[in-house]
Design a protein around this motif. Structure first.
Motif, short mmCIF file in Angstrom:
data_model
loop_
_atom_site.label_atom_id
_atom_site.label_comp_id
_atom_site.label_asym_id
_atom_site.label_seq_id
_atom_site.Cartn_x
_atom_site.Cartn_y
_atom_site.Cartn_z
N VAL A 30 0.85 -1.19 0.00
CA VAL A 30 0.00 0.00 0.00
C VAL A 30 0.88 1.24 0.00
N THR A 31 0.45 2.24 -0.78
CA THR A 31 1.15 3.52 -0.81
C THR A 31 0.20 4.60 -0.28
N ASP A 32 0.59 5.84 -0.42
CA ASP A 32 -0.29 6.92 0.00
C ASP A 32 -1.15 7.44 -1.16
N ASN A 33 -1.12 6.74 -2.31
CA ASN A 33 -1.88 7.15 -3.49
C ASN A 33 -2.91 6.07 -3.81
N TRP A 34 -4.14 6.29 -3.40
CA TRP A 34 -5.17 5.26 -3.53
C TRP A 34 -5.45 4.91 -4.99
N ILE A 35 -5.40 5.88 -5.90
CA ILE A 35 -5.72 5.59 -7.30
C ILE A 35 -4.62 4.73 -7.93
N GLN A 36 -3.37 4.98 -7.56
CA GLN A 36 -2.28 4.11 -8.04
C GLN A 36 -2.41 2.71 -7.44
N ASP A 37 -2.80 2.64 -6.17
CA ASP A 37 -3.00 1.34 -5.53
C ASP A 37 -4.12 0.57 -6.21
N LEU A 38 -5.18 1.27 -6.61
CA LEU A 38 -6.29 0.61 -7.29
C LEU A 38 -5.86 0.14 -8.69
N ARG A 39 -5.06 0.95 -9.37
CA ARG A 39 -4.52 0.56 -10.67
C ARG A 39 -3.66 -0.70 -10.52
N ARG A 40 -2.80 -0.72 -9.53
CA ARG A 40 -1.93 -1.88 -9.30
C ARG A 40 -2.74 -3.10 -8.89
N PHE A 41 -3.80 -2.89 -8.11
CA PHE A 41 -4.70 -4.00 -7.75
C PHE A 41 -5.31 -4.59 -9.02
N ALA A 42 -5.85 -3.73 -9.88
CA ALA A 42 -6.50 -4.20 -11.11
C ALA A 42 -5.52 -4.95 -12.00
N ARG A 43 -4.34 -4.43 -12.16
CA ARG A 43 -3.34 -5.09 -13.00
C ARG A 43 -2.90 -6.44 -12.41
N ALA A 44 -2.74 -6.49 -11.10
CA ALA A 44 -2.34 -7.74 -10.45
C ALA A 44 -3.45 -8.79 -10.59
N HIS A 45 -4.69 -8.36 -10.46
CA HIS A 45 -5.82 -9.28 -10.63
C HIS A 45 -5.87 -9.80 -12.07
N ARG A 46 -5.68 -8.92 -13.02
CA ARG A 46 -5.68 -9.35 -14.42
C ARG A 46 -4.54 -10.32 -14.70
N ARG A 47 -3.36 -10.04 -14.16
CA ARG A 47 -2.21 -10.95 -14.34
C ARG A 47 -2.54 -12.34 -13.81
N LEU A 48 -3.20 -12.40 -12.66
CA LEU A 48 -3.58 -13.68 -12.08
C LEU A 48 -4.51 -14.45 -13.02
N LEU A 49 -5.47 -13.75 -13.60
CA LEU A 49 -6.39 -14.40 -14.54
C LEU A 49 -5.67 -14.86 -15.80
N VAL A 50 -4.73 -14.06 -16.28
CA VAL A 50 -3.97 -14.44 -17.47
C VAL A 50 -3.11 -15.67 -17.19
N GLU A 51 -2.58 -15.75 -15.98
CA GLU A 51 -1.74 -16.90 -15.61
C GLU A 51 -2.55 -18.18 -15.43
N HIS A 52 -3.86 -18.05 -15.21
CA HIS A 52 -4.73 -19.21 -14.97
C HIS A 52 -5.98 -19.10 -15.85
N PRO A 53 -5.82 -19.14 -17.17
CA PRO A 53 -6.96 -18.91 -18.06
C PRO A 53 -8.10 -19.93 -17.88
N TRP A 54 -7.78 -21.14 -17.44
CA TRP A 54 -8.82 -22.15 -17.23
C TRP A 54 -9.79 -21.71 -16.14
N ALA A 55 -9.36 -20.84 -15.24
CA ALA A 55 -10.18 -20.45 -14.09
C ALA A 55 -11.18 -19.34 -14.41
N VAL A 56 -11.00 -18.65 -15.51
CA VAL A 56 -11.84 -17.48 -15.81
C VAL A 56 -13.32 -17.86 -15.89
N ALA A 57 -13.66 -18.84 -16.71
CA ALA A 57 -15.07 -19.23 -16.86
C ALA A 57 -15.65 -19.80 -15.57
N PRO A 58 -14.97 -20.71 -14.87
CA PRO A 58 -15.56 -21.22 -13.62
C PRO A 58 -15.77 -20.14 -12.56
#
Length: 173
Positions: A30-58
């Motif tokens: 966590v940083t002191d910039n909530w919008i950057q933290d939200l951007r990093r959260f979104a990108r990390a979540h997307r990376r997780l989905l890309v790494e496990h494409p079989w999990a997206v539909a379930p």
């Protein structure tokens, strides 16, 4: 069959697998910039989905993907709270980011499951359309070939986050 000694149903097994995937979500500090933290959260979540494409539909069809999904939600809601969002607005903002990521990941997962498939040559296919009938599509055919790219994702995510940033402080009005 040995798995069913540990799981009563296939749904329980799938839920456990999904929870395992989501437990691999590693948020940035966590940083002191909530919008950057939200951007990093979104990108990390997307990376997780890309790494496990079989999990997206379930993840769409399983009602209870486990405590790890709640942990992720708690993190996102905490970031949004720092930006002045709470209640229904925080849930809507979180849902928008999750929907963006699942939608984007669904498209790219389907495309990547068939590396030689037609979705890898969309740009070339679209350039063959009659320009008299589809002038705008033919004009952007090369860009359509990059549909689902990281650059397109970042553009859309940035627009979503810009809108949320503009609403910060006025979130519950």
């Amino acid at each position: 069959m040995a798995l069913y000694n540990h799981f009563a149903t296939k749904d329980e097994l799938v839920d456990a697998l999904l929870d395992r995937v989501l437990s691999r979500f590693e948020p940035d500090p966590v940083t002191d910039n909530w919008i950057q933290d939200l951007r990093r959260f979104a990108r990390a979540h997307r990376r997780l989905l890309v790494e496990h494409p079989w999990a997206v539909a379930p993840l769409f069809t399983q009602p209870n993907p486990g405590i790890s999904s709640i942990r992720m939600g708690e993190l996102a809601l905490g970031i949004l709270r720092r930006g002045g969002f709470s209640g229904a607005r925080a849930v809507a903002a979180f849902s928008g980011i999750i929907a963006l990521n699942y939608g984007w990941s669904s498209f790219t997962a389907a495309r990547d499951l068939d590396p030689e498939g037609p979705s890898h040559d969309v740009g070339a296919m679209l350039t063959q359309l009659p320009p008299i009938d589809y002038p705008l599509t033919v004009e952007v055919a090369a860009e359509m070939g990059a549909y689902g790219s990281d650059q397109h994702y970042d553009f859309v995510l940035d627009q979503l986050l810009s809108g949320l940033h503009a609403m910060a402080g006025a979130a519950d009005r």
